[in-house]
Motif scaffolding. Structure first.
Motif, mmCIF file in Angstrom:
data_model
loop_
_atom_site.group_PDB
_atom_site.id
_atom_site.type_symbol
_atom_site.label_atom_id
_atom_site.label_comp_id
_atom_site.label_asym_id
_atom_site.label_seq_id
_atom_site.Cartn_x
_atom_site.Cartn_y
_atom_site.Cartn_z
ATOM 1 N N TYR A 53 -7.929 30.069 63.723
ATOM 2 C CA TYR A 53 -6.795 30.968 63.924
ATOM 3 C C TYR A 53 -6.002 31.271 62.664
ATOM 4 C CZ TYR A 53 -7.616 30.277 68.868
ATOM 5 O OH TYR A 53 -8.202 30.254 70.106
ATOM 6 N N TYR A 54 -6.110 30.426 61.636
ATOM 7 C CA TYR A 54 -5.297 30.591 60.433
ATOM 8 C C TYR A 54 -6.182 30.586 59.196
ATOM 9 C CZ TYR A 54 -1.393 29.322 63.459
ATOM 10 O OH TYR A 54 -0.475 29.289 64.462
ATOM 11 N N PRO A 55 -5.805 31.355 58.175
ATOM 12 C CA PRO A 55 -6.545 31.297 56.903
ATOM 13 C C PRO A 55 -6.144 30.013 56.167
ATOM 14 C CG PRO A 55 -4.710 32.820 56.721
ATOM 15 C CD PRO A 55 -4.733 32.333 58.154
ATOM 16 N N VAL A 56 -6.975 29.018 56.249
ATOM 17 C CA VAL A 56 -6.649 27.706 55.694
ATOM 18 C C VAL A 56 -7.270 27.549 54.309
ATOM 19 C CG1 VAL A 56 -6.941 25.215 56.019
ATOM 20 C CG2 VAL A 56 -6.473 26.677 57.986
ATOM 21 N N ASP A 57 -6.459 27.145 53.360
ATOM 22 C CA ASP A 57 -6.920 26.835 52.012
ATOM 23 C C ASP A 57 -7.215 25.339 51.970
ATOM 24 O OD1 ASP A 57 -7.339 26.306 49.343
ATOM 25 O OD2 ASP A 57 -5.414 27.128 48.677
ATOM 26 N N VAL A 58 -8.487 24.976 52.004
ATOM 27 C CA VAL A 58 -8.836 23.557 52.063
ATOM 28 C C VAL A 58 -8.368 22.804 50.826
ATOM 29 C CG1 VAL A 58 -10.789 23.848 53.628
ATOM 30 C CG2 VAL A 58 -11.167 23.911 51.160
ATOM 31 N N TYR A 59 -8.104 23.518 49.736
ATOM 32 C CA TYR A 59 -7.611 22.859 48.530
ATOM 33 C C TYR A 59 -6.115 22.567 48.610
ATOM 34 C CZ TYR A 59 -12.176 24.088 46.866
ATOM 35 O OH TYR A 59 -13.531 24.209 46.748
ATOM 36 N N ALA A 60 -5.493 22.985 49.685
ATOM 37 C CA ALA A 60 -4.062 22.725 49.867
ATOM 38 C C ALA A 60 -3.786 21.851 51.094
ATOM 39 C CB ALA A 60 -3.305 24.045 49.995
ATOM 40 N N ASN A 61 -4.822 21.368 51.762
ATOM 41 C CA ASN A 61 -4.636 20.497 52.932
ATOM 42 C C ASN A 61 -4.177 19.123 52.485
ATOM 43 O OD1 ASN A 61 -5.556 22.460 54.654
ATOM 44 N ND2 ASN A 61 -7.577 21.575 54.926
ATOM 45 N N ILE A 62 -3.126 18.631 53.110
ATOM 46 C CA ILE A 62 -2.623 17.289 52.815
ATOM 47 C C ILE A 62 -2.467 16.555 54.130
ATOM 48 C CG2 ILE A 62 -0.704 15.947 51.889
ATOM 49 C CD1 ILE A 62 -0.198 18.311 49.980
ATOM 50 N N ILE A 63 -2.946 15.317 54.165
ATOM 51 C CA ILE A 63 -2.812 14.471 55.345
ATOM 52 C C ILE A 63 -1.777 13.394 55.024
ATOM 53 C CG2 ILE A 63 -4.726 12.943 54.669
ATOM 54 C CD1 ILE A 63 -5.457 12.763 57.676
ATOM 55 N N MET A 64 -0.941 13.077 55.998
ATOM 56 C CA MET A 64 0.093 12.057 55.802
ATOM 57 C C MET A 64 0.100 11.132 56.999
ATOM 58 S SD MET A 64 4.201 12.402 55.596
ATOM 59 C CE MET A 64 5.189 10.938 55.482
ATOM 60 N N GLY A 65 0.349 9.870 56.749
ATOM 61 C CA GLY A 65 0.457 8.924 57.839
ATOM 62 C C GLY A 65 1.396 7.783 57.501
ATOM 63 N N PHE A 75 -8.387 6.003 55.140
ATOM 64 C CA PHE A 75 -9.794 5.807 55.485
ATOM 65 C C PHE A 75 -10.462 7.147 55.799
ATOM 66 C CE2 PHE A 75 -13.137 3.800 58.303
ATOM 67 C CZ PHE A 75 -13.824 3.212 57.249
ATOM 68 N N TYR A 76 -9.718 8.074 56.380
ATOM 69 C CA TYR A 76 -10.261 9.413 56.668
ATOM 70 C C TYR A 76 -10.702 10.092 55.369
ATOM 71 C CZ TYR A 76 -10.751 14.087 58.594
ATOM 72 O OH TYR A 76 -11.256 15.309 58.964
ATOM 73 N N THR A 77 -9.873 9.993 54.335
ATOM 74 C CA THR A 77 -10.219 10.656 53.070
ATOM 75 C C THR A 77 -11.430 10.006 52.406
ATOM 76 O OG1 THR A 77 -8.611 9.345 51.801
ATOM 77 C CG2 THR A 77 -7.884 11.489 52.657
ATOM 78 N N HIS A 78 -11.740 8.778 52.756
ATOM 79 C CA HIS A 78 -12.970 8.151 52.260
ATOM 80 C C HIS A 78 -14.175 8.749 52.983
ATOM 81 C CE1 HIS A 78 -11.291 4.230 50.496
ATOM 82 N NE2 HIS A 78 -10.309 5.062 50.655
ATOM 83 N N THR A 79 -14.017 8.934 54.279
ATOM 84 C CA THR A 79 -15.118 9.396 55.111
ATOM 85 C C THR A 79 -15.364 10.892 54.940
ATOM 86 O OG1 THR A 79 -14.493 7.682 56.689
ATOM 87 C CG2 THR A 79 -16.027 9.359 57.471
ATOM 88 N N TYR A 80 -14.293 11.666 54.804
ATOM 89 C CA TYR A 80 -14.373 13.116 54.646
ATOM 90 C C TYR A 80 -13.588 13.528 53.401
ATOM 91 C CZ TYR A 80 -15.778 12.773 59.529
ATOM 92 O OH TYR A 80 -16.411 12.428 60.692
ATOM 93 N N PRO A 81 -14.107 13.244 52.211
ATOM 94 C CA PRO A 81 -13.325 13.470 50.992
ATOM 95 C C PRO A 81 -13.081 14.945 50.671
ATOM 96 C CG PRO A 81 -15.545 12.758 50.438
ATOM 97 C CD PRO A 81 -15.406 12.642 51.932
ATOM 98 N N ARG A 82 -13.710 15.857 51.364
ATOM 99 C CA ARG A 82 -13.520 17.283 51.068
ATOM 100 C C ARG A 82 -12.606 17.983 52.085
ATOM 101 N NH1 ARG A 82 -15.541 16.193 46.727
ATOM 102 N NH2 ARG A 82 -17.699 16.367 46.107
ATOM 103 N N MET A 83 -12.147 17.275 53.093
ATOM 104 C CA MET A 83 -11.309 17.897 54.128
ATOM 105 C C MET A 83 -9.855 18.046 53.683
ATOM 106 S SD MET A 83 -13.009 18.786 56.843
ATOM 107 C CE MET A 83 -11.831 18.827 58.186
ATOM 108 N N PHE A 84 -9.364 17.110 52.877
ATOM 109 C CA PHE A 84 -7.972 17.140 52.426
ATOM 110 C C PHE A 84 -7.945 16.917 50.925
ATOM 111 C CE2 PHE A 84 -7.616 16.058 56.876
ATOM 112 C CZ PHE A 84 -6.545 16.833 57.295
ATOM 113 N N SER A 85 -7.113 17.678 50.227
ATOM 114 C CA SER A 85 -7.023 17.516 48.780
ATOM 115 C C SER A 85 -6.026 16.428 48.404
ATOM 116 C CB SER A 85 -6.626 18.831 48.121
ATOM 117 O OG SER A 85 -5.344 19.238 48.578
ATOM 118 N N GLY A 86 -5.184 16.048 49.364
ATOM 119 C CA GLY A 86 -4.193 15.014 49.086
ATOM 120 C C GLY A 86 -3.896 14.186 50.307
#
Length: 148
Positions: A53-65, A75-86
């Protein structure tokens, strides 16, 4: 603290900056173990839906917890290192180092007196920072003094 409360201070900024802010919440009773794969599937499904639904820039995705969510994010960024840039990790004890080829940039913080398995999170952050620095992996971290 629930996800909506944690994200509330950022809603106004996100709206003005054109940032899509998504606050997810997992049932801690269901995901209390460190088996993060059910949560990973939920995040992957959510990202697929958002990208439809949205034009997502994968180079600007940031996950926070925070706490368990910080562990899951790390651990997510280890498993999927290309999904979030930060990744922003709040009061989360670290997991093993990310893969050598990971381009994820990390920010981590904790109260200096917060403990986890008889060690302060500040000590874990200093150790993680040293290890990542020796590898050349970016990390911005700080301890919140006299807190935790």
């Amino acid at each position: 603290m629930d996800a909506a409360t944690m994200a509330a201070p950022y809603y106004s900024w996100a709206q003005h900056a054109g940032v899509l802010l998504v606050a997810t919440e997992f049932d801690n009773n269901q995901f209390a173990s460190n088996n993060f794969y059910p949560a990973f599937r939920s995040v992957n499904d959510m990202m697929d839906e958002i990208e439809a639904y949205y034009p997502v820039d994968v180079y600007a995705n940031i996950i926070m917890g925070f706490s368990w969510g910080g562990n899951m994010s790390y651990f997510y960024t280890h498993t999927y290192p290309r999904m979030f840039s930060g990744a922003v990790l709040a009061s989360a004890p670290p997991y093993p180092l990310p893969p050598m080829n990971s381009e994820v940039k990390y920010a981590a913080f904790a109260g200096e007196n917060e403990s986890w398995q008889d060690t302060t999170l500040g000590q874990y952050l200093r150790e993680l920072a040293g290890q990542l620095n020796r590898r050349g992996t970016p990390l911005w971290y700080w301890e919140v003094h006299n807190k935790g």
